[in-house]
Design a protein around this motif. Structure first.
Motif, PDB file in Angstrom:
ATOM      1  N   LEU A  66       0.758  -1.247  -0.089  1.00 41.94           N
ATOM      2  CA  LEU A  66       0.023  -0.003  -0.106  1.00 41.94           C
ATOM      3  C   LEU A  66       0.864   1.273  -0.010  1.00 41.94           C
ATOM      4  O   LEU A  66       0.386   2.326   0.048  1.00 41.94           O
ATOM      5  N   ARG A  67       2.216   1.072  -0.034  1.00 42.87           N
ATOM      6  CA  ARG A  67       3.018   2.193  -0.058  1.00 42.87           C
ATOM      7  C   ARG A  67       2.934   3.094   1.192  1.00 42.87           C
ATOM      8  O   ARG A  67       3.172   4.078   1.030  1.00 42.87           O
ATOM      9  N   LYS A  68       2.749   2.273   2.270  1.00 37.15           N
ATOM     10  CA  LYS A  68       2.751   3.204   3.459  1.00 37.15           C
ATOM     11  C   LYS A  68       3.948   2.774   4.443  1.00 37.15           C
ATOM     12  O   LYS A  68       4.074   3.719   5.452  1.00 37.15           O
ATOM     13  N   ALA A  69       4.855   2.094   4.045  1.00 41.82           N
ATOM     14  CA  ALA A  69       6.193   1.664   4.643  1.00 41.82           C
ATOM     15  C   ALA A  69       7.207   1.113   3.859  1.00 41.82           C
ATOM     16  O   ALA A  69       6.701   0.439   2.925  1.00 41.82           O
ATOM     17  N   SER A  70       8.304   1.506   4.049  1.00 39.22           N
ATOM     18  CA  SER A  70       9.278   0.805   3.323  1.00 39.22           C
ATOM     19  C   SER A  70       9.649  -0.793   3.645  1.00 39.22           C
ATOM     20  O   SER A  70       9.324  -0.889   4.819  1.00 39.22           O
ATOM     21  N   ILE A  71       9.936  -1.608   2.743  1.00 40.94           N
ATOM     22  CA  ILE A  71       9.939  -3.075   3.105  1.00 40.94           C
ATOM     23  C   ILE A  71      11.142  -3.282   4.139  1.00 40.94           C
ATOM     24  O   ILE A  71      11.050  -3.973   4.947  1.00 40.94           O
ATOM     25  N   GLN A  72      12.087  -2.537   4.320  1.00 42.10           N
ATOM     26  CA  GLN A  72      13.063  -2.395   5.449  1.00 42.10           C
ATOM     27  C   GLN A  72      12.426  -2.243   6.667  1.00 42.10           C
ATOM     28  O   GLN A  72      12.758  -2.911   7.682  1.00 42.10           O
ATOM     29  N   ASP A  73      11.418  -1.459   6.746  1.00 40.37           N
ATOM     30  CA  ASP A  73      10.881  -1.001   7.984  1.00 40.37           C
ATOM     31  C   ASP A  73       9.992  -2.392   8.595  1.00 40.37           C
ATOM     32  O   ASP A  73       9.611  -2.375   9.677  1.00 40.37           O
ATOM     33  N   THR A  74       9.589  -3.152   7.619  1.00 40.68           N
ATOM     34  CA  THR A  74       8.820  -4.360   8.115  1.00 40.68           C
ATOM     35  C   THR A  74       9.876  -5.574   8.099  1.00 40.68           C
ATOM     36  O   THR A  74       9.010  -6.688   8.752  1.00 40.68           O
ATOM     37  N   VAL A  75      10.854  -5.678   8.137  1.00 40.51           N
ATOM     38  CA  VAL A  75      11.702  -6.864   8.241  1.00 40.51           C
ATOM     39  C   VAL A  75      12.045  -7.113   9.863  1.00 40.51           C
ATOM     40  O   VAL A  75      12.194  -6.405  10.605  1.00 40.51           O
ATOM     41  N   ILE A  76      11.805  -8.393  10.006  1.00 40.90           N
ATOM     42  CA  ILE A  76      12.075  -8.843  11.395  1.00 40.90           C
ATOM     43  C   ILE A  76      13.205  -9.900  11.296  1.00 40.90           C
ATOM     44  O   ILE A  76      13.238 -10.750  10.785  1.00 40.90           O
ATOM     45  N   SER A  77      14.278  -9.581  12.071  1.00 41.07           N
ATOM     46  CA  SER A  77      15.220 -10.679  12.316  1.00 41.07           C
ATOM     47  C   SER A  77      15.092 -11.586  12.938  1.00 41.07           C
ATOM     48  O   SER A  77      14.912 -11.360  14.294  1.00 41.07           O
ATOM     49  N   ILE A  78      15.166 -12.855  12.550  1.00 39.70           N
ATOM     50  CA  ILE A  78      14.906 -14.246  13.434  1.00 39.70           C
ATOM     51  C   ILE A  78      16.108 -14.442  14.270  1.00 39.70           C
ATOM     52  O   ILE A  78      16.306 -14.709  15.411  1.00 39.70           O
ATOM     53  N   ASP A  80      20.984 -14.887  13.293  1.00 38.64           N
ATOM     54  CA  ASP A  80      21.887 -14.696  12.325  1.00 38.64           C
ATOM     55  C   ASP A  80      21.509 -15.033  10.940  1.00 38.64           C
ATOM     56  O   ASP A  80      21.267 -16.463  10.535  1.00 38.64           O
ATOM     57  N   ASN A  81      21.601 -14.360   9.848  1.00 40.47           N
ATOM     58  CA  ASN A  81      21.339 -14.763   8.317  1.00 40.47           C
ATOM     59  C   ASN A  81      19.859 -15.006   7.911  1.00 40.47           C
ATOM     60  O   ASN A  81      19.525 -15.556   6.919  1.00 40.47           O
ATOM     61  N   ILE A  82      19.037 -14.694   8.892  1.00 45.23           N
ATOM     62  CA  ILE A  82      17.498 -15.031   8.520  1.00 45.23           C
ATOM     63  C   ILE A  82      16.549 -13.927   9.002  1.00 45.23           C
ATOM     64  O   ILE A  82      16.476 -13.603   9.869  1.00 45.23           O
ATOM     65  N   ASP A  83      16.065 -13.146   7.875  1.00 45.77           N
ATOM     66  CA  ASP A  83      15.074 -12.090   8.171  1.00 45.77           C
ATOM     67  C   ASP A  83      13.777 -12.698   7.529  1.00 45.77           C
ATOM     68  O   ASP A  83      13.670 -13.475   6.478  1.00 45.77           O
ATOM     69  N   VAL A  84      12.722 -12.168   7.902  1.00 48.04           N
ATOM     70  CA  VAL A  84      11.171 -12.275   7.608  1.00 48.04           C
ATOM     71  C   VAL A  84      10.530 -11.017   7.387  1.00 48.04           C
ATOM     72  O   VAL A  84      10.630 -10.092   8.157  1.00 48.04           O
ATOM     73  N   VAL A  85       9.964 -10.709   6.269  1.00 52.57           N
ATOM     74  CA  VAL A  85       8.806  -9.837   6.228  1.00 52.57           C
ATOM     75  C   VAL A  85       7.486 -10.519   6.323  1.00 52.57           C
ATOM     76  O   VAL A  85       7.212 -11.349   5.318  1.00 52.57           O
TER      77      VAL A  85
END
Length: 252
Positions: A66-78, A80-85
């Motif tokens: 919806l272009r309300k946030a950048s994808i970087q702002d939604t990233v959750i780090s699980i 080392d080496n694994i992130d989730v949107v």
């Protein structure tokens, strides 16, 4: 260079989510790859499988689309080496508004472009349809991995998958490589599993993964502990199968 792979099938219950999160974890843990898992399925099962409390999300993939946030702002780090949107069912509520946006097919591709240089792999867990979310995933990917459950209906649905991929390649002019077709939920005690597996091999030949994912209780249990199957049952057949799949994906 980052490889972006959609995990896609228009049929539910074929192991898309199970494959997405076990593959993400395996690439990170066995091969030391930096992996981003994008959960664009409103069920949010990939996110939940990593222990993310999906009902408490402040930001998720819907905010990106919806272009309300950048994808970087939604990233959750699980770890080392694994992130989730992540995602949850609220994403489904915005399917119609998102479908009406200009350039709706390219929303995810443009969002990912800003962060893809941070990752070796971006895996996208798709919903079981060819709606705007799956189209966004496929248009954002160079590759598609197709899990197929070894049932008559699983085999019957392959024509729909081929038509969907043809739509992406021709109508939307986006080249898309099949990373591989993955046989899932194999039960060697039944003739139908054996017959459908042989049909898949006859149809897809070198596009078939050698790995076959068995019907296995430990695979189903692992998400409840928020860990991949190879941590839940290290020496089990499910763990060995997904470990084998990781190596095949790396080599392709």
């Amino acid at each position: 260079m980052c490889r972006t792979i959609s995990i896609f099938n228009m049929k539910g219950g074929v192991g898309k989510t199970t494959t997405a999160y076990n593959l993400a974890a395996g690439l990170a843990d066995f091969c030391h790859q930096k992996v981003l898992l994008v959960d664009i399925d409103p069920q949010g099962n990939s996110s939940a499988s990593f222990g993310i409390p999906i009902w408490d999300l402040e930001l998720q993939i819907r905010d990106v689309l919806l272009r309300k946030a950048s994808i970087q702002d939604t990233v959750i780090s699980i770890r080392d080496n694994i992130d989730v949107v992540p995602s949850n069912i609220i994403l489904a509520e915005d399917e119609i508004p998102i479908s009406g946006l200009p350039g709706r097919e390219l929303l995810l591709r443009k969002a990912i472009a800003s962060i893809e240089d941070k990752y070796d792999y971006i895996l996208i867990d798709c919903p079981p349809n060819i709606g705007v979310f799956s189209i966004n995933a496929l248009m954002a990917s160079q590759e598609v991995l197709i899990p197929v459950d070894l049932s008559f209906l699983g085999l019957l649905g392959l024509r729909s998958i081929e038509k969907a991929l043809d739509l992406i390649r021709t109508a939307l002019d986006h080249p898309l490589k099949i990373t591989g077709v993955l046989a899932t939920r194999y039960d060697g005690r039944t003739n139908v599993s054996k017959e459908v597996l042989q049909s898949l091999k006859d149809t897809f030949s070198d596009k078939m993964f050698s790995t076959v994912i068995p019907e296995n209780v430990k695979i189903k249990e692992a998400p409840s502990f928020s860990i991949p199957v190879y941590q839940h049952d290290e020496k089990g057949v499910g763990a060995k199968a997904y470990s084998s799949l990781v190596q095949e994906v790396i080599c392709r």
